[in-house]
Write a protein that holds these residues in place. Structure first.
Motif, PDB file in Angstrom:
ATOM      1  N   PRO A   1      16.007  43.568  30.237  1.00  0.00           N
ATOM      2  CA  PRO A   1      16.365  44.733  29.219  1.00  0.00           C
ATOM      3  C   PRO A   1      17.176  44.011  27.953  1.00  0.00           C
ATOM      4  N   ASP A   2      16.845  44.759  26.660  1.00  0.00           N
ATOM      5  CA  ASP A   2      17.287  44.267  25.382  1.00  0.00           C
ATOM      6  C   ASP A   2      18.602  44.050  25.334  1.00  0.00           C
ATOM      7  N   TRP A   3      19.368  44.746  26.302  1.00  0.00           N
ATOM      8  CA  TRP A   3      20.993  44.573  25.983  1.00  0.00           C
ATOM      9  C   TRP A   3      21.517  43.782  26.915  1.00  0.00           C
ATOM     10  N   ALA A   4      20.751  42.792  27.636  1.00  0.00           N
ATOM     11  CA  ALA A   4      21.364  42.084  28.876  1.00  0.00           C
ATOM     12  C   ALA A   4      20.848  40.649  28.496  1.00  0.00           C
ATOM     13  N   GLU A   5      21.538  39.627  29.008  1.00  0.00           N
ATOM     14  CA  GLU A   5      20.970  38.294  29.358  1.00  0.00           C
ATOM     15  C   GLU A   5      20.142  38.246  30.447  1.00  0.00           C
ATOM     16  N   ALA A   6      19.454  37.072  30.612  1.00  0.00           N
ATOM     17  CA  ALA A   6      18.440  36.851  31.381  1.00  0.00           C
ATOM     18  C   ALA A   6      19.203  36.278  32.636  1.00  0.00           C
ATOM     19  N   ALA A   7      20.187  35.593  32.693  1.00  0.00           N
ATOM     20  CA  ALA A   7      20.628  34.822  33.835  1.00  0.00           C
ATOM     21  C   ALA A   7      21.018  35.711  35.096  1.00  0.00           C
ATOM     22  N   PRO A   8      20.336  35.535  36.165  1.00  0.00           N
ATOM     23  CA  PRO A   8      20.514  36.505  37.466  1.00  0.00           C
ATOM     24  C   PRO A   8      21.770  36.243  37.958  1.00  0.00           C
ATOM     25  N   THR A   9      22.360  35.131  38.018  1.00  0.00           N
ATOM     26  CA  THR A   9      23.749  34.704  38.462  1.00  0.00           C
ATOM     27  C   THR A   9      24.623  34.048  37.474  1.00  0.00           C
ATOM     28  N   PRO A  10      25.941  33.850  37.471  1.00  0.00           N
ATOM     29  CA  PRO A  10      26.453  32.937  36.559  1.00  0.00           C
ATOM     30  C   PRO A  10      26.055  31.507  36.633  1.00  0.00           C
ATOM     31  N   ALA A  11      25.831  31.187  37.747  1.00  0.00           N
ATOM     32  CA  ALA A  11      25.301  29.695  38.029  1.00  0.00           C
ATOM     33  C   ALA A  11      24.021  29.335  36.932  1.00  0.00           C
ATOM     34  N   ASP A  12      23.341  30.314  36.661  1.00  0.00           N
ATOM     35  CA  ASP A  12      22.401  30.276  35.606  1.00  0.00           C
ATOM     36  C   ASP A  12      22.584  30.308  33.912  1.00  0.00           C
ATOM     37  N   VAL A  13      23.850  30.406  33.649  1.00  0.00           N
ATOM     38  CA  VAL A  13      24.392  30.428  32.471  1.00  0.00           C
ATOM     39  C   VAL A  13      24.771  29.042  31.982  1.00  0.00           C
ATOM     40  N   PRO A  14      24.459  28.485  30.766  1.00  0.00           N
ATOM     41  CA  PRO A  14      24.437  27.184  30.680  1.00  0.00           C
ATOM     42  C   PRO A  14      25.806  26.944  29.732  1.00  0.00           C
ATOM     43  N   ASP A  15      26.223  27.836  29.031  1.00  0.00           N
ATOM     44  CA  ASP A  15      27.332  27.526  27.980  1.00  0.00           C
ATOM     45  C   ASP A  15      28.480  28.140  28.536  1.00  0.00           C
ATOM     46  N   TRP A  16      29.225  27.754  29.647  1.00  0.00           N
ATOM     47  CA  TRP A  16      30.525  28.330  29.969  1.00  0.00           C
ATOM     48  C   TRP A  16      31.616  27.851  28.795  1.00  0.00           C
ATOM     49  N   PRO A  17      31.668  26.466  28.925  1.00  0.00           N
ATOM     50  CA  PRO A  17      32.596  25.925  27.801  1.00  0.00           C
ATOM     51  C   PRO A  17      32.404  26.659  26.346  1.00  0.00           C
ATOM     52  N   ARG A  18      31.581  26.931  26.052  1.00  0.00           N
ATOM     53  CA  ARG A  18      31.571  27.450  24.538  1.00  0.00           C
ATOM     54  C   ARG A  18      31.951  29.096  24.698  1.00  0.00           C
ATOM     55  N   ARG A  19      31.562  29.743  25.938  1.00  0.00           N
ATOM     56  CA  ARG A  19      32.008  31.235  26.144  1.00  0.00           C
ATOM     57  C   ARG A  19      33.508  31.306  26.241  1.00  0.00           C
ATOM     58  N   GLN A  20      33.966  30.222  27.337  1.00  0.00           N
ATOM     59  CA  GLN A  20      35.517  30.328  27.208  1.00  0.00           C
ATOM     60  C   GLN A  20      36.250  29.888  25.565  1.00  0.00           C
ATOM     61  N   ALA A  21      35.834  29.105  25.310  1.00  0.00           N
ATOM     62  CA  ALA A  21      36.491  28.653  23.740  1.00  0.00           C
ATOM     63  C   ALA A  21      36.334  30.008  22.936  1.00  0.00           C
ATOM     64  N   ASP A  22      35.345  30.902  22.993  1.00  0.00           N
ATOM     65  CA  ASP A  22      35.051  31.853  22.011  1.00  0.00           C
ATOM     66  C   ASP A  22      35.705  33.411  22.586  1.00  0.00           C
ATOM     67  N   ALA A  23      36.255  33.107  23.749  1.00  0.00           N
ATOM     68  CA  ALA A  23      36.791  34.427  24.143  1.00  0.00           C
ATOM     69  C   ALA A  23      38.178  35.100  23.742  1.00  0.00           C
ATOM     70  N   LEU A  24      38.313  36.368  23.521  1.00  0.00           N
ATOM     71  CA  LEU A  24      39.059  37.122  23.127  1.00  0.00           C
ATOM     72  C   LEU A  24      40.426  36.741  23.926  1.00  0.00           C
ATOM     73  N   VAL A  25      40.017  36.802  25.336  1.00  0.00           N
ATOM     74  CA  VAL A  25      41.282  36.671  26.526  1.00  0.00           C
ATOM     75  C   VAL A  25      40.791  35.539  27.370  1.00  0.00           C
ATOM     76  N   PRO A  26      41.569  34.469  27.398  1.00  0.00           N
ATOM     77  CA  PRO A  26      41.438  33.248  28.249  1.00  0.00           C
ATOM     78  C   PRO A  26      40.851  33.675  29.673  1.00  0.00           C
ATOM     79  N   PHE A  27      40.051  33.006  30.147  1.00  0.00           N
ATOM     80  CA  PHE A  27      39.559  33.053  31.733  1.00  0.00           C
ATOM     81  C   PHE A  27      39.189  31.603  32.245  1.00  0.00           C
ATOM     82  N   GLN A  28      39.117  31.672  33.557  1.00  0.00           N
ATOM     83  CA  GLN A  28      38.906  30.468  34.384  1.00  0.00           C
ATOM     84  C   GLN A  28      37.628  30.602  34.952  1.00  0.00           C
TER      85      GLN A  28
END
Length: 238
Positions: free
Chosen positions: A39-66
């Motif tokens: 869908p045009d509103w969603a990313e293609a990753a079927p699971t979080p393991a398929d997301v390649p940029d967790w360090p960037r997402r953590q750095a850009d987050a409004l609220v820190p997460f682990q």
């Protein structure tokens, strides 16, 4: 049925071997469906393991997460009783919520929409698009849902917080930038996009707003109550 998570077991550091959260992933976001169409509103990753940029997402987050031992993101507020994804992205999904208030004192009013997904009264906001800033999203979402153009106004940023969105799960949630716009008087608004209706409501207090919405046979979206309460606190201190 979604689990009710006891307060003492929400924290990720508390062991809970019996925890079996309910998967809330809709059919269109299941792996087999994503392999055919994203869908045009969603990313293609079927699971979080398929997301390649967790360090960037953590750095850009409004609220820190682990991340957990698998490298999956963990809801900053702990267990939700839900797993899977019913949002566009794994991890934090940034939203923008413009709280538009007109008038002062007993004449103060707030602009709310009727959401088309849950048919409840809510702040006219939505998701920040890729590459978009929160201030730009505040203006865009307000214009798209109500026809009100406040691009020339400077808002008061009230906070950046995780909100209790009905689509949130252990591994995907919403964090919102909430902002207050002050107008001398109500302006014309027309419902569009994700809004079934739009209206100005009395906003002298949260109780007054609740009473007006209940009398009209409507319901205030629970996730936005803390944001509206914060706006009132700011107004009452000014």
């Amino acid at each position: 049925m979604t689990w009710t998570v006891p307060a003492g077991q929400r924290c990720w550091s508390v062991s809970w071997p019996q925890y079996t959260p309910t998967d809330i992933t809709p059919p269109e976001l299941l792996p087999a469906a994503l392999a055919r169409h994203v869908p045009d509103w969603a990313e293609a990753a079927p699971t979080p393991a398929d997301v390649p940029d967790w360090p960037r997402r953590q750095a850009d987050a409004l609220v820190p997460f682990q991340l957990d031992a698998r490298g999956w993101p963990l809801h900053p507020h702990g267990r939700t009783g839900r797993t899977g994804r019913n949002l566009g992205r794994w991890g934090e999904n940034q939203a923008a919520d413009p709280i538009v208030v007109a008038g002062t004192g007993d004449q103060r009013q707030v602009l709310l929409i009727t959401r088309d997904d849950i048919e409840e009264e809510a702040i006219p906001g939505g998701m920040v698009e890729p590459g978009e800033t929160a201030p730009a999203a505040l203006v865009r979402e307000l214009g798209e849902e109500t026809g009100v153009d406040l691009s020339g106004h400077r808002p008061i940023i009230l906070g950046r917080d995780v909100v209790d969105d009905w689509r949130a799960s252990d591994h995907a949630w919403v964090a919102s930038t909430s902002a207050l716009y002050l107008l001398p008087a109500p302006v014309a608004a027309v419902a569009a996009d994700d809004a079934l209706a739009v209206a100005w409501w009395p906003f002298g207090s949260l109780d007054q707003l609740d009473d007006a919405i209940t009398t009209a046979g409507r319901t205030l979206y629970a996730a936005h109550r803390p944001l509206l309460h914060r706006a009132l606190d700011h107004l009452n201190r000014s």
